[in-house]
Design a protein around this motif. Sequence first.
Motif, short mmCIF file in Angstrom:
data_model
loop_
_atom_site.label_atom_id
_atom_site.label_comp_id
_atom_site.label_asym_id
_atom_site.label_seq_id
_atom_site.Cartn_x
_atom_site.Cartn_y
_atom_site.Cartn_z
N SER A 14 0.30 -0.46 -1.89
CA SER A 14 1.10 0.75 -1.69
C SER A 14 1.67 1.26 -3.01
O SER A 14 1.72 2.48 -3.26
N ILE A 15 2.10 0.35 -3.86
CA ILE A 15 2.65 0.73 -5.17
C ILE A 15 1.57 1.41 -6.01
O ILE A 15 1.82 2.46 -6.63
N VAL A 16 0.38 0.84 -6.02
CA VAL A 16 -0.71 1.43 -6.80
C VAL A 16 -1.06 2.82 -6.28
O VAL A 16 -1.23 3.77 -7.05
N ALA A 17 -1.15 2.96 -4.96
CA ALA A 17 -1.50 4.25 -4.36
C ALA A 17 -0.48 5.32 -4.69
O ALA A 17 -0.82 6.47 -5.01
N PHE A 18 0.81 4.96 -4.63
CA PHE A 18 1.86 5.94 -4.94
C PHE A 18 1.82 6.36 -6.40
O PHE A 18 1.89 7.55 -6.72
N THR A 19 1.70 5.40 -7.29
CA THR A 19 1.75 5.70 -8.72
C THR A 19 0.57 6.55 -9.15
O THR A 19 0.73 7.57 -9.83
N THR A 20 -0.63 6.14 -8.77
CA THR A 20 -1.82 6.88 -9.22
C THR A 20 -2.00 8.20 -8.48
O THR A 20 -2.57 9.15 -9.03
N GLY A 21 -1.52 8.28 -7.23
CA GLY A 21 -1.72 9.49 -6.45
C GLY A 21 -0.64 10.53 -6.62
O GLY A 21 -0.92 11.74 -6.61
#
Length: 544
Positions: free
Chosen positions: A70-77
Amino acid sequence: MRTTSDSATDAEISDMQTDYVVGQDNIKGRLGPIGFDIHNRVFIVSALASIIFIVLTLLFPERAGGLFQSIVAFTTGSLDWYFMGLVDFFILFCLGLVVSPYGSVRLGGTAARPDYGYLSWFAMLFTAGIGIALLFFSVLEPVYHANVSLPLGIPSPFGADGALNPDAIADATALGLAGTFLHWGLHGWAVYAVMALALAIFTYNKGLPFSIRSAFYPILGERVWGWWGHAIDILAVFSTLFGLATALGLGAQQANAGMNFVFGLDISTTTQVIVILLVTAAALVSVWRGLDGGVKKLSEWNMVAAVLFFIFVLFAGPTLVGLSGFWTGLSTYVTEFVPLSAPFGRDDDAYRQSWSVFYWAWWVSWAPFVGMFIARVSRGRTVREFVICVLLVPSLFIFIWMGVFGSIALDQLYADPANSLVKEYVIDAYRPELALFGMLNELPLTGLMSTLGIILALVFFVTSSDSGSLVIDTITAGGKIDAPRPQRMFWATVEGLIAIVLLLGGGLSALQAGVTATAIPFSIVMLLMCYTILKALHGELKRR
């Protein structure tokens, strides 16, 4: 509250140093009979939080894995525009310093002279700031970008039916190499330069402790020795820990893949954990020997081995293809620099979000580690010399290395796609840790050179760990660079454990999450540093 003025008089500098001495009772002390020389609050909070993270991730790996994704998805998106613009700003800031009168300021004062010669200085820059990237990404990225992610929307050499399209090969190769150069060139080294310059100025020119918080004296005044300063240093510790853990995890994956390729050893998380444990043990020995006896010597030996490895690949493979690939990639990088760097107006979200944004977050998370290390070995350089060398010399070395490795791998792929291991590992099955070995498979002495590649990966692994341990130890010891050895070894152990729990808690996505989670708040710290750097440099010119 007292703050530094633009003139930064000798009296004000003396005030800063006095404030530091007065604040020692609040930020520094000894931890009982084991003799740790530490920031009580910074060390204890950082150590306890690290231990809690390790324990919780081991107890709840599935929940941790979901959180990491979830952290990766939020940051990159959602924050892609922010990170792209942020690092572009750092480049402009560094270039502005080079052409301004501030470039004449010498780190350490007008009488200071460099502590290390250029050869040793560059060797330590490379092994600390590049490390495993030279091996892990030098084949993976050019091949992937040229055939899958396609920066700027260049048509793929492989059509919808999988057939090769000769007309698209040249354009795809050029953009694939340029996209790789983007991630490992000026942008990342500008991040390091900002951090290192801030630390060097406030330590060597202002006489403040070698700690991240010192750079914020112009903003916080005496409060920098209280909880505001503690929070900055604690954040720097976490950023460094997770940035290093990502590199260590990738290094373990590639070493394990190489052992599978050469010796048939199974690829498994268990094997990678064992690799991390063994390399952490080697790092402990290097940490015990210190900067000159351990890190410096290991860095120099590693660079010699890396250069020999590079020379073999260049001359054992199609030499002209490798050299022309470097030049093609460099010229395309220059001409497409603005479109590749732009935070808006590009129809290639997958490339930008999956690659560029993660890299910019990774560079920011590594900034405390590499920045402190660069600052520590850069006393005596002028600001202009420092910025130019930190930006250009490592970047050029990376461009040559990745240009040669990437173009040779692409040449192998297009010459015989049906039998190319590079195509299998990067395009078909996507096993990134095997990309380098797929390229070596088509060169002479495959087994020997693959074994050397494994050794290089492991030694880069060690140099990153021991350099990072020295830096974290400096932060948690209140800026002391000669703190007791046992606490350096403590942090080397914690780094290895965090890399292990991230692998167990979600593999690559967990490693990426650790980087991006710490990079978001620390990027704000770095933006504020740009202001304090200008304040300090203006004061130095006024004093002269």
